[in-house]
Design an enzyme around this catalytic site. Structure first.
Site, short mmCIF file in Angstrom:
data_model
loop_
_atom_site.label_atom_id
_atom_site.label_comp_id
_atom_site.label_asym_id
_atom_site.label_seq_id
_atom_site.Cartn_x
_atom_site.Cartn_y
_atom_site.Cartn_z
N PHE A 1 -6.28 0.86 5.22
CA PHE A 1 -4.76 0.95 4.53
C PHE A 1 -4.73 2.52 3.98
O PHE A 1 -3.48 3.15 3.85
CB PHE A 1 -4.98 0.11 3.33
CG PHE A 1 -5.12 -1.51 4.19
CD1 PHE A 1 -4.68 -1.88 5.23
CD2 PHE A 1 -5.91 -2.49 3.58
CE1 PHE A 1 -4.96 -3.05 5.84
CE2 PHE A 1 -6.01 -3.73 3.79
CZ PHE A 1 -5.78 -3.89 5.18
N GLU B 1 0.87 -1.35 -0.02
CA GLU B 1 0.19 0.08 -0.05
C GLU B 1 0.55 1.30 0.04
O GLU B 1 0.48 2.18 -0.49
CB GLU B 1 -0.96 0.06 1.40
CG GLU B 1 -2.20 -1.01 0.88
CD GLU B 1 -1.73 -2.18 1.42
OE1 GLU B 1 -0.65 -2.58 2.11
OE2 GLU B 1 -2.54 -3.17 1.51
N HIS C 1 -14.90 -0.23 2.55
CA HIS C 1 -14.85 -1.19 4.07
C HIS C 1 -14.44 -0.03 5.03
O HIS C 1 -13.94 -0.29 6.04
CB HIS C 1 -13.83 -2.38 4.01
CG HIS C 1 -13.93 -3.13 2.76
ND1 HIS C 1 -14.32 -3.05 1.54
CD2 HIS C 1 -14.31 -4.66 3.24
CE1 HIS C 1 -14.46 -4.35 1.22
NE2 HIS C 1 -14.60 -5.23 1.88
#
Lengths: 335, 282
Positions: free
Chosen positions: A91, A66, A117
Site C-alpha cells: 500500500f 492510504e 509485510h
C-alpha cells in the site's frame, strides 16, 4: 549512540522486527514530542499501535484510506510534526506511490515510512499482498532514503537513525520473526554505510533484509568447501555504499546480489549500476524473485523455490566460480 | 459583519488587478491555465485581502493561516495573487514557465514565497489541508487552514477519504472551497461524470456546507465569516463560478482551461475586464 534502544539485545531473539520498531518508536516518543504515529487500520498488524497505546494523543488511525494517510502525513510534517507512517509495503509503495512522491518526497518532508509485510514475507496471502516492487519504486523517488534492515536489532537501529536524518525515509521490513544476524546493536549502523558481515576474497555476496541471514548460512557452507566468501549487508539501498561495492569488484571480481524483491529494479539493479559506472568488469549475478508475480506459500518455502535461500546462494556461487573473468589479472588495462 | 462598501470596492479593485495580471502572465508565458485562474480569483482575493492572517514580508510566520490550492493548475492565478500581495517582486512573473524560473504552472512550495504546499496532481490538497488542521489542533495553534479545490477533482476518491477524515477530527479550523465552474478539460462535469449534488455529498460526509455565488465578494465574505463560527466540523463553501470569468470570449468555455494569447487577444481580455468592473465597480 542515539537514544531509543534501551532493552536487552537478547530481546531481539524473541521479538519480530515490527514489535521492535514499535518499542523503539515508543521510547523515542518519550523525548521527542514531534513524533506522530499514523496508520490505516493496521495498528495491530504493523505494531505501530504500541506507540498509540502510550501516546494516544499523538496517534492517528486513518481508517482504510492510504492515499490520504500520506497526504495527511505531509500536512502534519508541514506544520512541524515528524510523522511515522506504517502500513503494508504494497500500500505504501504502490497504492500511495504518488502521494509519497509528490506530497512528501518532492517537498522533502520529514516523514518516515515503516513498511511491513514487504517482499514475499506474507507469502501465504498471495500476490495482492506480496510486494516485490517497493525498493524499485522508492529508490527512484528523489530525496528518499531506502533502508532494508536485516533483523530486529537493525530495524531498531534504522528507526533511531531515521529520526536523526532530515527528510523522507522508507524502512522496509517483513511480517514476522526474522532470525537475528546481529548479536549486538553497537556495530556502527550508519545510513548509507554498508556492514561487512564477513570478509572474503573469492566472491562477494551483497544482500539486504532477510537475505543477509541466508547469505551468512551459505557462506558458512561455502567456507567449509574451501571458498573465501565476503558478505556485505547493504542495509541502505539508497544512498548506496558505492565504495564497498567497487572495492569488492576489484578484490573479489565475482559479485552476487540477493534480495527478497523482483530482480528488476531493486538492490541487484542498484549494485549493477554502480559496477557498470565503475568501469571494471566482474562476474555478476542477481538473485531474487524473477520478473514474475510470486506463487503462494510460506516465505521460507518461497525463498527456496526462487533459489535465494542459503541453498540457492550456494548453487549460484558455484556457478559463478566457474565463470572466467578474464585471462590476466592486470586491472591497469581496464577502462 | 457584512463588508462595508469600501471593503467591497477594495476587493473588487484587487480582483481586477489580479485578473489583469493573470492575462498578462498568460501572454508572456506563452500559455497557461487561464480559465480556472479567472474562476477562482474572487475566492483568493477575498481570503488574501480580507480574511487570512498572513504577512507577505514574513511568509513563514509560524501562526499564519495556510492556503492549499488543491486545484494546482490554478497556480498561475495564485501566483498573480501572491505577486499583487507583495510576497515577491511582481516583475518576476515575467519569467513564468520559463526555463529555470521559480514559477511553473503548478507552484512549488520550495521556490515560491507564500506557497504552503506544492500541488498540481489533483485530489491531493484536501488531505494535506486536513493534516495541517489536525496538526494545528493537536499543537493548540490558532491558525486556520484554507483549501481551494476544483470541482473536477472531486471525482478523485482521495477527496472523499480526506472528507471523511476531516469530519471525524471535527476540524472547525478548516475551511475548504469548491470552485464550481462546471467545466473540466474534456467538457462539462455533468456530461462526463456525476458530481451533483456536491452539497448533499459533503453534508453526508459530515461537513457544514455553504453555497454562494463565487464572484460576489459580499456573499463570499459572509460565507467565510460564517465558517469561522461553525464548531466541531469543517466547512465546505461551494462557490458557483464561471470559468474564464470577466473575459467574454473565454467564459464558460472548456477550451479555455489552458490557452495562449496573442497581443490582440490580450488587449481584448483587458478591455473585457475593464468593462466588467466599470459595471460592478472596482
Amino acid at each position: 549512540m542515539a537514544e531509543g534502544m534501551t532493552w536487552s539485545v537478547l530481546d531481539g531473539d524473541k521479538l519480530t522486527q515490527a514489535e521492535i520498531y514499535g518499542k523503539v518508536l515508543t521510547q523515542l516518543g518519550e523525548k521527542n514530542d514531534k513524533i506522530i504515529a499514523m496508520t490505516a487500520d493496521l495498528a495491530k498488524s504493523t505494531k505501530i499501535g504500541a506507540f498509540g497505546d502510550k501516546f494516544p494523543e499523538r496517534f492517528i488511525n486513518m481508517g482504510i484510506a492510504e492515499n490520504s494517510l500520506f497526504g495527511v502525513a505531509a500536512g502534519l510534517a508541514m506544520v512541524g510534526y515528524t510523522p511515522v507512517v506504517s502500513t503494508f509495503a504494497v500500500f505504501a509503495a504502490l497504492r500511495s506511490a504518488e502521494q509519497v512522491r509528490t506530497d512528501i518526497c518532492y517537498q522533502n518532508l520529514d516523514v518516515k515510512i515503516i513498511a511491513t509485510h514487504a517482499g514475499i514475507s506474507f507469502g501465504q496471502a498471495g500476490s495482492t499482498h506480496h510486494c516485490t516492487e517497493d525498493i524499485a519504486v522508492m529508490r527512484s523517488f528523489a530525496n528518499m532514503t531506502v533502508i532494508v534492515p536485516a533483523d530486529g536489532i537493525e530495524t531498531g537501529n534504522a528507526v533511531v537513525a531515521a529520526m536523526d536524518h532530515a527528510g523522507p525515509v522508507y524502512i522496509r521490513i517483513g511480517r514476522g520473526f526474522e532470525p537475528p544476524v546481529n548479536t549486538t546493536k553497537d556495530y556502527g549502523f550508519q545510513i548509507g554505510k554498508a556492514v561487512t558481515m564477513k570478509d572474503g576474497k573469492d566472491v562477494t555476496v551483497i544482500t539486504c533484509g532477510v537475505c543477509v541471514g541466508q547469505a551468512m548460512r551459505a557462506a558458512k557452507v561455502l567456507e567449509s568447501q574451501g571458498l573465501s566468501v565476503r558478505v556485505i549487508n547493504m542495509h541502505t539501498v539508497k544512498p548506496i555504499d558505492r565504495e564497498v561495492i567497487l572495492k569488492a569488484v576489484v578484490e573479489t571480481r565475482r559479485i552476487i546480489t540477493v534480495e527478497e524483491h523482483n530482480v528488476m529494479g531493486g538492490l541487484g539493479s542498484a549494485v549493477g549500476e554502480v559496477i557498470v559506472e565503475g568501469g571494471k568488469a566482474c562476474a555478476f549475478k542477481k538473485l531474487g524473485v524473477p520478473d514474475a508475480f510470486a506463487i503462494v506459500g510460506y516465505p521460507e518455502d518461497l525463498y527456496n523455490y526462487y533459489k535465494f535461500d542459503a541453498d540457492g546462494i550456494i548453487e549460484a556461487v558455484g556457478a559463478l566460480m566457474k565463470k572466467e573473468i578474464e585471462e590476466d589479472e592486470n586491472w591497469d588495462d581496464e577502462t | 459583519m457584512p463588508l462595508t462598501a469600501d471593503e467591497v470596492k477594495l476587493l473588487q479593485q484587487k480582483a481586477k488587478d489580479v485578473r489583469k495580471s493573470i492575462v498578462d502572465i498568460t501572454f508572456t508565458a506563452g500559455g497557461g491555465h487561464i480559465g480556472g485562474s479567472l474562476s477562482q480569483t474572487d475566492i483568493l482575493v477575498a481570503l488574501y485581502y480580507k480574511y487570512m492572517n498572513i504577512d507577505p514580508k514574513n511568509p513563514k510566520k509560524e501562526d499564519r493561516d495556510r492556503m492549499i490550492l488543491s486545484k494546482g493548475h490554478g497556480g498561475l492565478g495564485w501566483a498573480a495573487v501572491l505577486g499583487e500581495k507583495g510576497y515577491f517582486d511582481k516583475a518576476l512573473l515575467k519569467n513564468f514557465n520559463k526555463t529555470g524560473s521559480p514559477f511553473g504552472m503548478h507552484l512549488d512550495s520550495l521556490k515560491v514565497p507564500g506557497c504552503d504546499a506544492s500541488t498540481g496532481s489533483l485530489g491531493h490538497g484536501l488531505a494535506i489541508a486536513v493534516g495541517m488542521a489536525i496538526g494545528a489542533k493537536k499543537q493548540g495553534k490558532n491558525f486556520r487552514t484554507y483549501c481551494v479545490m476544483g470541482d473536477g477533482e472531486c471525482c478523485e476518491g482521495s477527496v472523499w477519504e480526506a472528507a471523511i477524515i476531516g469530519a471525524f477530527h471535527k476540524l472547525d479550523n478548516l475551511t475548504a472551497f469548491v470552485d464550481r465552474n462546471n467545466l473540466m478539460i474534456d467538457g462539462r462535469t455533468e456530461d462526463i461524470t456525476m458530481l451533483e449534488s456536491l452539497d448533499e455529498k459533503f453534508k453526508a460526509f459530515g461537513w457544514e456546507v455553504l453555497h454562494v455565488d463565487g464572484h460576489d465578494m459580499q456573499k463570499l465574505g459572509g460565507a467565510i465569516e460564517q465558517a469561522q463560527t461553525i464548531k466541531n466540523k469543517p466547512t465546505m463553501i461551494i462557490c458557483d463560478t464561471v470559468k474564464g470569468k470577466c473575459v467574454d470570449f473565454m467564459e464558460d468555455e472548456s477550451k479555455w482551461h489552458y490557452g495562449g494569447l496573442d497581443s490582440d487577444m490580450r488587449d481584448k481580455a483587458f478591455a473585457c475586464i475593464d468593462t466588467y468592473y466599470d459595471k460592478v465597480g472596482g
